[in-house]
Write a protein that holds these residues in place. Structure first.
Motif, PDB file in Angstrom:
ATOM      1  N   LEU A 129       0.729  -1.377   0.054  1.00  0.00           N
ATOM      2  CA  LEU A 129      -0.142   0.106  -0.135  1.00  0.00           C
ATOM      3  C   LEU A 129       0.920   1.331  -0.019  1.00  0.00           C
ATOM      4  N   TYR A 130       0.140   2.415  -0.478  1.00  0.00           N
ATOM      5  CA  TYR A 130       1.145   3.362  -0.601  1.00  0.00           C
ATOM      6  C   TYR A 130       1.479   4.274   0.693  1.00  0.00           C
ATOM      7  N   THR A 131       1.325   3.732   1.932  1.00  0.00           N
ATOM      8  CA  THR A 131       1.604   4.147   3.295  1.00  0.00           C
ATOM      9  C   THR A 131       2.995   3.329   3.560  1.00  0.00           C
ATOM     10  N   VAL A 233      -0.052  16.362   1.565  1.00  0.00           N
ATOM     11  CA  VAL A 233      -1.411  16.680   1.096  1.00  0.00           C
ATOM     12  C   VAL A 233      -1.413  18.051   0.643  1.00  0.00           C
ATOM     13  N   TYR A 234      -0.802  18.935   1.495  1.00  0.00           N
ATOM     14  CA  TYR A 234      -0.632  20.480   1.084  1.00  0.00           C
ATOM     15  C   TYR A 234       0.326  20.533  -0.102  1.00  0.00           C
ATOM     16  N   PHE A 235       1.446  19.716  -0.270  1.00  0.00           N
ATOM     17  CA  PHE A 235       2.071  19.796  -1.379  1.00  0.00           C
ATOM     18  C   PHE A 235       1.237  19.289  -2.745  1.00  0.00           C
ATOM     19  N   LEU A 368     -13.370  12.675  17.762  1.00  0.00           N
ATOM     20  CA  LEU A 368     -14.499  12.423  16.709  1.00  0.00           C
ATOM     21  C   LEU A 368     -13.660  11.565  16.009  1.00  0.00           C
ATOM     22  N   ASP A 369     -12.346  11.649  15.694  1.00  0.00           N
ATOM     23  CA  ASP A 369     -11.511  10.617  14.704  1.00  0.00           C
ATOM     24  C   ASP A 369     -11.825   9.239  14.891  1.00  0.00           C
ATOM     25  N   TYR A 370     -11.961   9.058  16.430  1.00  0.00           N
ATOM     26  CA  TYR A 370     -11.982   7.564  16.840  1.00  0.00           C
ATOM     27  C   TYR A 370     -13.447   6.844  15.882  1.00  0.00           C
ATOM     28  N   VAL A 372     -14.424   7.561  13.064  1.00  0.00           N
ATOM     29  CA  VAL A 372     -14.303   7.558  11.447  1.00  0.00           C
ATOM     30  C   VAL A 372     -12.955   6.729  11.077  1.00  0.00           C
ATOM     31  N   HIS A 373     -12.102   6.871  11.946  1.00  0.00           N
ATOM     32  CA  HIS A 373     -10.764   6.318  11.763  1.00  0.00           C
ATOM     33  C   HIS A 373     -10.738   4.948  11.063  1.00  0.00           C
ATOM     34  N   ASN A 374     -10.046   4.693   9.825  1.00  0.00           N
ATOM     35  CA  ASN A 374      -9.892   3.464   9.339  1.00  0.00           C
ATOM     36  C   ASN A 374     -11.312   2.849   8.505  1.00  0.00           C
ATOM     37  N   GLY A 380     -13.738   8.430   1.720  1.00  0.00           N
ATOM     38  CA  GLY A 380     -14.774   9.404   1.047  1.00  0.00           C
ATOM     39  C   GLY A 380     -14.007  11.007   1.227  1.00  0.00           C
ATOM     40  N   HIS A 381     -13.544  11.092   2.662  1.00  0.00           N
ATOM     41  CA  HIS A 381     -13.109  12.394   2.573  1.00  0.00           C
ATOM     42  C   HIS A 381     -11.875  12.992   1.493  1.00  0.00           C
ATOM     43  N   PHE A 382     -10.977  11.810   1.298  1.00  0.00           N
ATOM     44  CA  PHE A 382      -9.831  12.526   0.821  1.00  0.00           C
ATOM     45  C   PHE A 382      -9.948  12.430  -0.875  1.00  0.00           C
ATOM     46  N   PRO A 443     -14.973  -1.037   7.158  1.00  0.00           N
ATOM     47  CA  PRO A 443     -13.722  -0.670   7.253  1.00  0.00           C
ATOM     48  C   PRO A 443     -13.188  -0.290   5.530  1.00  0.00           C
ATOM     49  N   ARG A 444     -12.257   0.709   5.852  1.00  0.00           N
ATOM     50  CA  ARG A 444     -11.528   0.719   4.560  1.00  0.00           C
ATOM     51  C   ARG A 444     -10.508  -0.227   4.314  1.00  0.00           C
ATOM     52  N   ARG A 445      -9.765  -0.252   2.962  1.00  0.00           N
ATOM     53  CA  ARG A 445      -8.947  -1.082   2.576  1.00  0.00           C
ATOM     54  C   ARG A 445      -9.391  -2.707   2.993  1.00  0.00           C
TER      55      ARG A 445
HETATM   56 FE1  HAS Z   1      -6.999  15.141   4.887  1.00  0.00          FE
HETATM   57  C1  HAS Z   1      -6.735  11.879   6.288  1.00  0.00           C
HETATM   58  C2  HAS Z   1      -7.464  16.344   8.229  1.00  0.00           C
HETATM   59  C3  HAS Z   1      -7.084  18.463   3.972  1.00  0.00           C
HETATM   60  C4  HAS Z   1      -5.813  14.260   1.931  1.00  0.00           C
HETATM   61  N1  HAS Z   1      -6.483  13.603   4.286  1.00  0.00           N
HETATM   62  C5  HAS Z   1      -6.293  12.218   4.777  1.00  0.00           C
HETATM   63  C6  HAS Z   1      -5.911  11.121   4.048  1.00  0.00           C
HETATM   64  C7  HAS Z   1      -5.684  12.047   2.640  1.00  0.00           C
HETATM   65  C8  HAS Z   1      -6.022  13.369   3.019  1.00  0.00           C
HETATM   66  C9  HAS Z   1      -5.051  11.232   1.414  1.00  0.00           C
HETATM   67  O1  HAS Z   1      -6.934  15.150  11.016  1.00  0.00           O
HETATM   68  C10 HAS Z   1      -5.707   9.747   4.544  1.00  0.00           C
HETATM   69  C11 HAS Z   1      -4.273   9.263   4.550  1.00  0.00           C
HETATM   70  C12 HAS Z   1      -4.474   7.890   4.798  1.00  0.00           C
HETATM   71  O2  HAS Z   1      -4.438   7.134   3.710  1.00  0.00           O
HETATM   72  O3  HAS Z   1      -4.490   7.336   5.896  1.00  0.00           O
HETATM   73  N2  HAS Z   1      -7.366  17.051   5.892  1.00  0.00           N
HETATM   74  C13 HAS Z   1      -7.553  17.202   7.308  1.00  0.00           C
HETATM   75  C14 HAS Z   1      -7.837  18.924   7.621  1.00  0.00           C
HETATM   76  C15 HAS Z   1      -7.677  19.175   6.201  1.00  0.00           C
HETATM   77  C16 HAS Z   1      -7.310  18.261   5.394  1.00  0.00           C
HETATM   78  C17 HAS Z   1      -8.225  19.258   8.903  1.00  0.00           C
HETATM   79  N3  HAS Z   1      -6.555  16.091   3.236  1.00  0.00           N
HETATM   80  C18 HAS Z   1      -6.703  17.579   2.994  1.00  0.00           C
HETATM   81  C19 HAS Z   1      -6.203  17.934   1.726  1.00  0.00           C
HETATM   82  C20 HAS Z   1      -5.703  16.744   1.160  1.00  0.00           C
HETATM   83  C21 HAS Z   1      -6.269  15.708   2.067  1.00  0.00           C
HETATM   84  C22 HAS Z   1      -6.038  19.277   1.028  1.00  0.00           C
HETATM   85  C23 HAS Z   1      -5.293  16.198  -0.249  1.00  0.00           C
HETATM   86  C24 HAS Z   1      -4.972  17.204  -1.182  1.00  0.00           C
HETATM   87  N4  HAS Z   1      -7.127  14.282   6.721  1.00  0.00           N
HETATM   88  C25 HAS Z   1      -7.219  14.873   8.017  1.00  0.00           C
HETATM   89  C26 HAS Z   1      -7.159  14.090   9.219  1.00  0.00           C
HETATM   90  C27 HAS Z   1      -6.960  12.866   8.555  1.00  0.00           C
HETATM   91  C28 HAS Z   1      -6.837  12.979   6.765  1.00  0.00           C
HETATM   92  C29 HAS Z   1      -7.108  14.216  10.585  1.00  0.00           C
HETATM   93  C30 HAS Z   1      -6.615  11.399   9.295  1.00  0.00           C
HETATM   94  C31 HAS Z   1      -7.885  10.621   9.557  1.00  0.00           C
HETATM   95  C32 HAS Z   1      -7.642   9.305   9.899  1.00  0.00           C
HETATM   96  O4  HAS Z   1      -8.414   8.879  10.771  1.00  0.00           O
HETATM   97  O5  HAS Z   1      -6.995   8.583   9.376  1.00  0.00           O
HETATM   98  C33 HAS Z   1      -7.903  20.856   6.079  1.00  0.00           C
HETATM   99  O6  HAS Z   1      -6.484  21.338   5.482  1.00  0.00           O
HETATM  100  C34 HAS Z   1      -8.860  21.029   5.379  1.00  0.00           C
HETATM  101  C35 HAS Z   1      -9.159  22.701   5.225  1.00  0.00           C
HETATM  102  C36 HAS Z   1     -10.203  23.109   3.867  1.00  0.00           C
HETATM  103  C37 HAS Z   1     -11.028  23.993   4.111  1.00  0.00           C
HETATM  104  C38 HAS Z   1     -11.910  24.105   3.021  1.00  0.00           C
HETATM  105  C39 HAS Z   1     -11.625  25.453   2.167  1.00  0.00           C
HETATM  106  C40 HAS Z   1     -12.284  25.385   0.693  1.00  0.00           C
HETATM  107  C41 HAS Z   1     -11.844  25.780  -0.355  1.00  0.00           C
HETATM  108  C42 HAS Z   1     -12.745  26.045  -1.514  1.00  0.00           C
HETATM  109  C43 HAS Z   1     -13.657  27.231  -1.592  1.00  0.00           C
HETATM  110  C44 HAS Z   1     -14.717  27.299  -2.756  1.00  0.00           C
HETATM  111  C45 HAS Z   1     -14.686  28.130  -3.667  1.00  0.00           C
HETATM  112  C46 HAS Z   1     -15.454  27.931  -4.832  1.00  0.00           C
HETATM  113  C47 HAS Z   1     -13.869  29.464  -3.761  1.00  0.00           C
HETATM  114  C48 HAS Z   1     -11.449  24.644   5.369  1.00  0.00           C
HETATM  115  C49 HAS Z   1     -10.585  26.709  -0.325  1.00  0.00           C
HETATM  116  C50 HAS Z   1     -16.434  28.909  -5.288  1.00  0.00           C
HETATM  117  C51 HAS Z   1     -17.300  28.461  -6.696  1.00  0.00           C
HETATM  118  C52 HAS Z   1     -18.160  29.239  -7.364  1.00  0.00           C
HETATM  119  C53 HAS Z   1     -18.662  28.396  -8.373  1.00  0.00           C
HETATM  120  C54 HAS Z   1     -18.606  30.333  -6.722  1.00  0.00           C
END
Ligand code: HAS
Ligand code: HEM
Ligand code: CU
Length: 561
Positions: A129-131, A233-235, A368-370, A372-374, A380-382, A443-445
């Motif tokens: 897996l990718y991890t 993920v920010y990269f 809350l993560d407990y 949804v984790h795994n 669904g989130h990512f 479960p995922r995976r």
């Molecule tokens: Fe996440 C797990 C928390 C952002 C990707 N995340 C994952 C995994 C991936 C991933 C790949 O805290 C799974 C890893 C694995 O295999 O186990 N994530 C966050 C939080 C944010 C967040 C707090 N994630 C991302 C981004 C990803 C990404 C970005 C990829 C690019 N994530 C978690 C946590 C886990 C997690 C825990 C672990 C969970 C677990 O139990 O395993 C924040 O950065 C999100 C902030 C975003 C916002 C939204 C802003 C909205 C915008 C759009 C505006 C729309 C407009 C459109 C302007 C506050 C900027 C207007 C359009 C018109 C037409 C008018």
């Protein structure tokens, strides 16, 4: 990918970085093409439809496919596309030529790394897996290949920072142009973030897979992985932000509201992206609740620059819509260029990210993560941020950038438009189905569709949500065919645009610019901010990592597939 033309030299003559950027992007899209194939199989699995027997004997198991899917999509495609597109945008924005031999070296290292990693993946010898969590142990070539891919990304860090430093020397006292600022900050962030993976690969995974060391401590390996695994993920996200801030406002017919606010968001990411990795390890033993709490707070901090982005981009789009003649409270939305696939891909990606961000904040909440984790909640989130916001934005960028570089017109723009809509709708169906099933504890995976044959109805209570996944599988298959068709038909086309129809780089102007602002001068000190990020990372990681290093419990490798 060779560009067939009577005189390709002409196209690259003034800007040789065009070619290396194109090569990076195309290599990334090739990886994505293979990686995406498994997506529908996986989502049908979560609709209780097992299509894996059809893949035999080419692919051995659900997990081989899932490994290919995660590695090729999330690690390879993203990085290679970013290496190509950011290099080009920075070079053109700052008018500084990259060190071309170094840029080509990065490409060759990436290619060799990909070839080395792909070989055991395709032969089912690295189904980790990718991890790549130990004690699962893959073939050494997989780890060496992955390490080379990271090395290539670090060469890109060097290229970007070197170009920025050169620009600074040539333009003393001037604020860095916005796109250059954003790309340099992105690469510097990754330069710190990548250290966890480098240490994991060089000191543990590679020597272990070669038999030089007997074991690896799984907890230590996981912690090093998530040092990089969150900021990665920010990269993936920031290059999309570069486009949303730096190009999209102009593509939509308007201007960016505030240039300094964009810089502030990127600085937020530079400082706060890395010291948050424990939010992937809330359920892991051996890390104190105190430090998990600190990482939770910092995760909430790093959501702030995204919230800022949501408002800045929405306001800039509103201005564009009104400039296009949109009236009333929501009329401006209708007046955005919904006929332009490049714009629509980015708008839909951004809309999906609203939901992806909300789910992320649930995950980040320690308790809350407990729940949804795994579970399937997590994929669904990512898929909203990485597989929709970033991926659709990268397609959106490719829709103008590939014609810009190659002088070939975008093939079938209407198919492109249909493809981005179907991808968006499909991903929304999938996100709904997967989030809801996750809440029911699926479960995922997990190859659940094979399991139900022996234990029928084990997840029967999720049957309703499985329907959403099945629909998603159909929609996403069609969308993928459309998007890749447009991409390859463009690349292989023999047609050339007349010079006056080649798309220009849509660098956006800003209403509030950087000139004469003291805050911008302070923000321009990127090395200082990078140093602050290093200090913060050391504070939040060292107490735990030192303990883990002292009390290592090495586990021997296992092959469970
Ligand atoms: Fe996440 C797990 C928390 C952002 C990707 N995340 C994952 C995994 C991936 C991933 C790949 O805290 C799974 C890893 C694995 O295999 O186990 N994530 C966050 C939080 C944010 C967040 C707090 N994630 C991302 C981004 C990803 C990404 C970005 C990829 C690019 N994530 C978690 C946590 C886990 C997690 C825990 C672990 C969970 C677990 O139990 O395993 C924040 O950065 C999100 C902030 C975003 C916002 C939204 C802003 C909205 C915008 C759009 C505006 C729309 C407009 C459109 C302007 C506050 C900027 C207007 C359009 C018109 C037409 C008018
Ligand atoms: C995992 C479907 C495209 C990145 C998954 C899973 C499903 C899925 C259902 C969960 C599998 C499981 O937990 O057992 C799809 C579909 C796609 C698609 C239907 C489009 C046709 C993408 C793209 C990316 C991506 C474009 C990234 C650029 C990932 C990653 C995982 C994953 C990183 C996690 C792998 C793991 O848990 O080891 N995908 N996906 N996917 N997907 Fe996708
Ligand atoms: Cu994270």
């Amino acid at each position: 990918m060779a560009v067939r033309s009577a005189s390709p030299e002409d196209i690259y003559a003034t800007h040789p970085e065009k070619k290396v950027s194109l090569y990076f992007m195309v290599l990334g899209f090739i990886a994505l093409t293979i990686g995406v194939i498994f997506g529908p199989f996986q989502i049908f699995n979560y609709a209780d439809i097992d299509l894996y027997p059809a893949l035999q004997p080419l692919f051995k198991s659900y997990y081989q496919g899932l490994t290919l899917h995660g590695v090729l999509n999330a690690i390879v495609f993203t990085q290679f596309f970013i290496q190509g597109s950011l290099l080009y945008l920075q070079a053109r924005d700052s008018n500084v030529r990259p060190l071309m031999p170094v840029a080509w070296a990065a490409w060759w290292i990436a290619l060799i790394g990909l070839a080395l990693a792909a070989w055991p993946l395709l032969l089912n010898n690295a189904t980790v897996l990718y991890t790549f969590y130990p004690p699962l142990q893959g073939h050494w070539a997989f780890y060496v290949g992955a390490a080379l891919i990271i090395v290539s990304s670090l060469v890109s860090v060097f290229l970007s920072v070197e170009m920025w430093v050169r620009w600074k020397k040539q333009n003393p006292g001037k604020p860095t142009p916005l796109v250059t600022f954003m790309t340099t900050a992105t690469w510097m962030m990754w330069g710190l973030a990548a250290i966890g993976l480098v240490v994991e690969a060089v000191f543990f995974l590679i020597p272990w897979s070669l038999g030089w060391i007997k074991g690896v401590d799984p907890l230590l390996a996981r912690s090093l992985f998530w040092w990089s695994g969150h900021p990665i993920v920010y990269f993936w996200l920031l290059p999309a932000y570069v486009s949303w801030y730096g190009l999209l406002p102009r593509q939509a017919g308007g201007k960016l509201i505030s240039d300094p606010l964009a810089r502030m968001a990127f600085l937020g990411f530079l400082v706060f992206s890395t010291p948050v990795g424990f939010h992937h390890q809330f359920a892991d033993p051996g890390i104190s609740a105190f430090w998990k709490g600190v990482h939770t707070v910092l995760t909430m901090m790093v959501a702030v620059p995204s919230l800022m982005t949501a408002f800045t981009i929405a306001a800039s789009l509103e201005l564009a819509g009104r400039a296009n003649g949109g009236k009333g409270m929501l009329g401006w939305i209708k007046a955005l260029p919904w006929n332009n696939p490049s714009v629509v891909a980015q708008l839909l990606g951004a809309i999906a990210f609203i939901f992806g961000g909300a789910g992320g904040i649930v995950n980040a909440s320690f308790t809350l993560d407990y729940v949804v984790h795994n579970t399937t909640w997590i994929p669904g989130h990512f898929h909203l941020p990485v597989a929709t916001a970033s991926t659709l934005t990268f397609f959106g960028i490719a829709f103008w950038l590939i014609p810009h570089i190659t002088h070939k017109p975008l093939a079938a723009p209407r198919t492109a438009l249909a493809g981005v809509w179907l991808w968006f709708v499909g991903m929304m169906f999938m996100a709904f189905g997967m989030h809801m099933m996750g809440l029911q504890g699926v479960p995922r995976r997990a190859h659940i569709s094979a399991m139900s044959a022996v234990n029928d109805g084990i997840y029967a209570s999720s049957a309703f949500y499985m329907v959403f996944n099945a629909i998603a599988g159909v929609l996403l298959t069609i969308a993928a065919v459309q998007l890749f068709y447009v991409l390859y038909a463009t690349l292989f086309s023999r047609r050339r645009l007349p010079a006056d129809q080649v798309p220009e780089i849509p660098f956006a102007e800003a209403i509030s610019g950087p000139e004469g602002k003291n805050g911008v001068k302070v923000m321009d000190r990127l090395f200082f901010w990078w140093g602050a990020a290093v200090v913060l990372v050391l504070i939040v990681y060292m107490p735990t990592l030192v303990q883990l290093f002292i009390h290592m419990v090495p586990a021997p490798g296992m092959r469970l597939w």
